[in-house]
Design a protein around this motif. Structure first.
Motif, PDB file in Angstrom:
ATOM      1  N   TYR A   1       0.857  -1.190   0.000  1.00 17.91           N
ATOM      2  CA  TYR A   1       0.000   0.000   0.000  1.00 17.91           C
ATOM      3  C   TYR A   1       0.890   1.235   0.000  1.00 17.91           C
ATOM      4  CZ  TYR A   1      -3.095   3.733   1.466  1.00 17.91           C
ATOM      5  OH  TYR A   1      -3.772   4.927   1.535  1.00 17.91           O
ATOM      6  N   LEU A   2       0.671   2.146  -0.950  1.00 18.79           N
ATOM      7  CA  LEU A   2       1.448   3.381  -1.030  1.00 18.79           C
ATOM      8  C   LEU A   2       0.844   4.413  -0.085  1.00 18.79           C
ATOM      9  CD1 LEU A   2       2.073   3.643  -4.892  1.00 18.79           C
ATOM     10  CD2 LEU A   2       3.586   2.736  -3.114  1.00 18.79           C
ATOM     11  N   LEU A   3       1.570   4.752   0.952  1.00 23.11           N
ATOM     12  CA  LEU A   3       1.093   5.708   1.950  1.00 23.11           C
ATOM     13  C   LEU A   3       0.941   7.093   1.331  1.00 23.11           C
ATOM     14  CD1 LEU A   3       3.494   4.464   4.719  1.00 23.11           C
ATOM     15  CD2 LEU A   3       1.018   4.203   4.780  1.00 23.11           C
ATOM     16  N   GLN A   4      -0.215   7.708   1.609  1.00 23.59           N
ATOM     17  CA  GLN A   4      -0.517   9.035   1.078  1.00 23.59           C
ATOM     18  C   GLN A   4      -0.233  10.109   2.125  1.00 23.59           C
ATOM     19  OE1 GLN A   4      -1.453   9.189  -2.246  1.00 23.59           O
ATOM     20  NE2 GLN A   4      -0.989   6.995  -2.066  1.00 23.59           N
ATOM     21  N   PRO A   5       0.042  11.345   1.696  1.00 25.40           N
ATOM     22  CA  PRO A   5       0.286  12.429   2.656  1.00 25.40           C
ATOM     23  C   PRO A   5      -0.871  12.639   3.632  1.00 25.40           C
ATOM     24  CG  PRO A   5       0.953  13.100   0.452  1.00 25.40           C
ATOM     25  CD  PRO A   5       0.255  11.787   0.301  1.00 25.40           C
ATOM     26  N   SER A   6      -2.095  12.302   3.213  1.00 21.76           N
ATOM     27  CA  SER A   6      -3.263  12.504   4.070  1.00 21.76           C
ATOM     28  C   SER A   6      -3.503  11.359   5.052  1.00 21.76           C
ATOM     29  CB  SER A   6      -4.513  12.675   3.200  1.00 21.76           C
ATOM     30  OG  SER A   6      -4.695  11.534   2.363  1.00 21.76           O
ATOM     31  N   ASP A   7      -2.744  10.272   4.942  1.00 20.88           N
ATOM     32  CA  ASP A   7      -2.956   9.105   5.815  1.00 20.88           C
ATOM     33  C   ASP A   7      -2.352   9.352   7.192  1.00 20.88           C
ATOM     34  OD1 ASP A   7      -4.218   7.665   3.807  1.00 20.88           O
ATOM     35  OD2 ASP A   7      -2.359   6.739   3.112  1.00 20.88           O
ATOM     36  N   THR A   8      -3.197   9.431   8.205  1.00 16.97           N
ATOM     37  CA  THR A   8      -2.702   9.553   9.581  1.00 16.97           C
ATOM     38  C   THR A   8      -2.339   8.191  10.151  1.00 16.97           C
ATOM     39  OG1 THR A   8      -4.971   9.438  10.415  1.00 16.97           O
ATOM     40  CG2 THR A   8      -4.053  11.636  10.015  1.00 16.97           C
ATOM     41  N   TYR A   9      -3.067   7.172   9.733  1.00 16.22           N
ATOM     42  CA  TYR A   9      -2.760   5.790  10.104  1.00 16.22           C
ATOM     43  C   TYR A   9      -3.324   4.882   9.031  1.00 16.22           C
ATOM     44  CZ  TYR A   9      -7.622   4.874  11.520  1.00 16.22           C
ATOM     45  OH  TYR A   9      -8.989   4.700  11.528  1.00 16.22           O
ATOM     46  N   VAL A  10      -2.796   3.671   8.970  1.00 15.96           N
ATOM     47  CA  VAL A  10      -3.319   2.645   8.063  1.00 15.96           C
ATOM     48  C   VAL A  10      -3.327   1.328   8.810  1.00 15.96           C
ATOM     49  CG1 VAL A  10      -3.004   1.385   5.906  1.00 15.96           C
ATOM     50  CG2 VAL A  10      -2.418   3.816   6.012  1.00 15.96           C
ATOM     51  N   ARG A  11      -4.482   0.710   8.861  1.00 17.87           N
ATOM     52  CA  ARG A  11      -4.568  -0.634   9.436  1.00 17.87           C
ATOM     53  C   ARG A  11      -5.056  -1.589   8.343  1.00 17.87           C
ATOM     54  NH1 ARG A  11      -9.646  -2.298  10.471  1.00 17.87           N
ATOM     55  NH2 ARG A  11     -11.317  -0.752  10.642  1.00 17.87           N
ATOM     56  N   THR A  12      -4.606  -2.821   8.426  1.00 16.96           N
ATOM     57  CA  THR A  12      -4.859  -3.794   7.365  1.00 16.96           C
ATOM     58  C   THR A  12      -5.747  -4.929   7.862  1.00 16.96           C
ATOM     59  OG1 THR A  12      -2.652  -3.304   6.505  1.00 16.96           O
ATOM     60  CG2 THR A  12      -3.761  -5.261   5.638  1.00 16.96           C
ATOM     61  N   VAL A  13      -6.715  -5.280   7.037  1.00 18.73           N
ATOM     62  CA  VAL A  13      -7.578  -6.434   7.289  1.00 18.73           C
ATOM     63  C   VAL A  13      -7.320  -7.445   6.169  1.00 18.73           C
ATOM     64  CG1 VAL A  13      -9.963  -7.263   7.434  1.00 18.73           C
ATOM     65  CG2 VAL A  13      -9.338  -5.065   8.464  1.00 18.73           C
ATOM     66  N   ILE A  14      -7.104  -8.698   6.545  1.00 23.09           N
ATOM     67  CA  ILE A  14      -6.782  -9.737   5.569  1.00 23.09           C
ATOM     68  C   ILE A  14      -7.838 -10.838   5.651  1.00 23.09           C
ATOM     69  CG2 ILE A  14      -5.024 -11.339   4.761  1.00 23.09           C
ATOM     70  CD1 ILE A  14      -2.975  -9.690   6.371  1.00 23.09           C
ATOM     71  N   LEU A  15      -8.463 -11.137   4.513  1.00 22.26           N
ATOM     72  CA  LEU A  15      -9.506 -12.158   4.454  1.00 22.26           C
ATOM     73  C   LEU A  15      -8.982 -13.434   3.816  1.00 22.26           C
ATOM     74  CD1 LEU A  15     -11.034  -9.332   4.539  1.00 22.26           C
ATOM     75  CD2 LEU A  15     -12.961 -10.547   3.568  1.00 22.26           C
ATOM     76  N   PHE A  16      -9.390 -14.571   4.410  1.00 19.32           N
ATOM     77  CA  PHE A  16      -9.020 -15.893   3.898  1.00 19.32           C
ATOM     78  C   PHE A  16     -10.281 -16.705   3.638  1.00 19.32           C
ATOM     79  CE2 PHE A  16      -5.580 -14.446   6.553  1.00 19.32           C
ATOM     80  CZ  PHE A  16      -4.424 -14.826   5.893  1.00 19.32           C
ATOM     81  N   SER A  17     -10.244 -17.473   2.590  1.00 20.13           N
ATOM     82  CA  SER A  17     -11.326 -18.425   2.338  1.00 20.13           C
ATOM     83  C   SER A  17     -11.014 -19.739   3.046  1.00 20.13           C
ATOM     84  CB  SER A  17     -11.478 -18.682   0.828  1.00 20.13           C
ATOM     85  OG  SER A  17     -11.937 -17.530   0.164  1.00 20.13           O
ATOM     86  N   THR A  18     -12.059 -20.391   3.546  1.00 14.96           N
ATOM     87  CA  THR A  18     -11.908 -21.718   4.142  1.00 14.96           C
ATOM     88  C   THR A  18     -12.817 -22.696   3.411  1.00 14.96           C
ATOM     89  OG1 THR A  18     -13.687 -21.407   5.763  1.00 14.96           O
ATOM     90  CG2 THR A  18     -11.477 -20.634   6.383  1.00 14.96           C
ATOM     91  N   ALA A  19     -12.695 -23.958   3.767  1.00  9.72           N
ATOM     92  CA  ALA A  19     -13.515 -24.982   3.119  1.00  9.72           C
ATOM     93  C   ALA A  19     -14.996 -24.784   3.395  1.00  9.72           C
ATOM     94  CB  ALA A  19     -13.074 -26.370   3.587  1.00  9.72           C
ATOM     95  N   HIS A  20     -15.307 -24.093   4.488  1.00 14.41           N
ATOM     96  CA  HIS A  20     -16.710 -23.940   4.892  1.00 14.41           C
ATOM     97  C   HIS A  20     -17.289 -22.566   4.586  1.00 14.41           C
ATOM     98  CE1 HIS A  20     -16.292 -27.708   7.139  1.00 14.41           C
ATOM     99  NE2 HIS A  20     -15.113 -27.243   7.540  1.00 14.41           N
ATOM    100  N   ASP A  21     -16.424 -21.589   4.308  1.00 14.91           N
ATOM    101  CA  ASP A  21     -16.920 -20.222   4.139  1.00 14.91           C
ATOM    102  C   ASP A  21     -15.939 -19.436   3.270  1.00 14.91           C
ATOM    103  OD1 ASP A  21     -17.572 -17.367   4.711  1.00 14.91           O
ATOM    104  OD2 ASP A  21     -18.985 -18.276   6.118  1.00 14.91           O
ATOM    105  N   ARG A  22     -16.473 -18.667   2.317  1.00 13.29           N
ATOM    106  CA  ARG A  22     -15.597 -17.895   1.423  1.00 13.29           C
ATOM    107  C   ARG A  22     -14.767 -16.879   2.205  1.00 13.29           C
ATOM    108  NH1 ARG A  22     -15.742 -13.141  -1.708  1.00 13.29           N
ATOM    109  NH2 ARG A  22     -14.556 -13.334  -3.670  1.00 13.29           N
ATOM    110  N   GLU A  23     -15.346 -16.283   3.260  1.00 18.04           N
ATOM    111  CA  GLU A  23     -14.624 -15.350   4.123  1.00 18.04           C
ATOM    112  C   GLU A  23     -14.589 -15.925   5.537  1.00 18.04           C
ATOM    113  OE1 GLU A  23     -16.291 -11.452   3.811  1.00 18.04           O
ATOM    114  OE2 GLU A  23     -16.096 -11.380   1.624  1.00 18.04           O
ATOM    115  N   GLY A  24     -14.017 -17.105   5.670  1.00 17.56           N
ATOM    116  CA  GLY A  24     -14.088 -17.840   6.924  1.00 17.56           C
ATOM    117  C   GLY A  24     -13.141 -17.370   8.012  1.00 17.56           C
TER     118      GLY A  24
END
Length: 259
Positions: A179-202
């Motif tokens: 992620y390219l940090l922008q001058p306006s970004d005071t903070y950046v937090r990341t959310v990472i999604l994984f698929s499982t055998a039982h749920d696309r966003e498990g």
């Protein structure tokens, strides 16, 4: 409780513990997201909980420049019930399991939260296997204007959030993202999604934020300061109102007796 009462409790707790975590602030509306624009004197925020998540509260604190780092847990009450454990947990990057090592890691944000959707009827053995096979975060670095994240497995999607919880960007199926940090970004937090055998966003990972500061060092959570003038104005008004009511009560009582 008022905002001032909540701050008073945190101030009283400060000298009694190594660290302070505000637990499940969204539960029963105990705290509002706007409270965290002002509250200080704590270290951690329980963002992921078995009964309530408090993501808007977290973004409110981060947007106000508070270095509030994440905690995640099941809030389990019945260990014999396989539906309760292994849904939310905190992964901590510490060299060993000594208390001071754990405190140091949590205090500096070297941890992330995991939220998992549990398949119906899952046994403890299956839980153990699922935990053993969780993806591992390998690299989180800031180099120049780039936030770089790498894992040992391919993910469904990376999502980057910033000021006031606004989504800044997404990245598709890969084991890494930039992620390219922008001058306006005071903070950046990341959310990472994984698929499982039982749920696309498990399974979902919530990484602690990268925060911008003037000197590049960890932000300091400033201490709350008592507004002495406003406090005494409120006291004078309060005691004056009470005295007025007492005097009027006595006067009315005498008039009633005369009648």
């Amino acid at each position: 409780q008022s905002l001032c009462q909540k701050q008073y409790i945190l101030n009283r707790l400060r000298g009694t513990a190594e660290m302070i975590s505000i637990n499940h602030p969204a539960f029963f509306g105990g705290y509002s997201p706007s409270d965290f624009r002002y509250l200080t004197g704590y270290d951690l925020l329980e963002v992921l909980n078995g009964y309530r998540n408090s993501i808007p509260h977290w973004d409110s604190a981060l947007s106000a420049g508070k270095p509030a780092f994440l905690m995640a847990d099941d809030d389990m009450h019945v260990i014999a019930d396989p539906r309760e454990p292994s849904r939310r947990l905190t992964v901590i990057n510490a060299p060993d399991n000594r208390s001071q090592s754990i405190y140091a890691a949590l205090r500096t944000g070297r941890a992330y939260g995991v939220e998992m959707k549990m398949p119906k009827g899952e046994t403890y053995d299956r839980k153990a296997l699922r935990l053993d096979n969780l993806a591992r975060v390998q690299i989180i670095t800031v180099s120049g204007d780039s936030l770089k994240i790498s894992l040992n497995k391919k993910v469904l999607e990376f999502r980057f959030f910033g000021q006031n919880g606004k989504m800044l960007a997404k990245a598709g199926k890969s084991s890494s993202a930039v992620y390219l940090l922008q001058p306006s970004d005071t903070y950046v937090r990341t959310v990472i999604l994984f698929s499982t055998a039982h749920d696309r966003e498990g399974t979902t990972y919530y990484l602690n934020p990268v925060m911008r500061t003037p000197d590049g060092k960890r932000p300091i959570m400033t201490a709350a300061v008592v507004d002495t003038r406003s406090t005494w104005v409120k006291r004078i008004i309060g005691f004056g109102t009470l005295l007025f009511l007492l005097i009027n009560g006595l006067v009315l009582r005498r008039r009633f007796r005369k009648r």
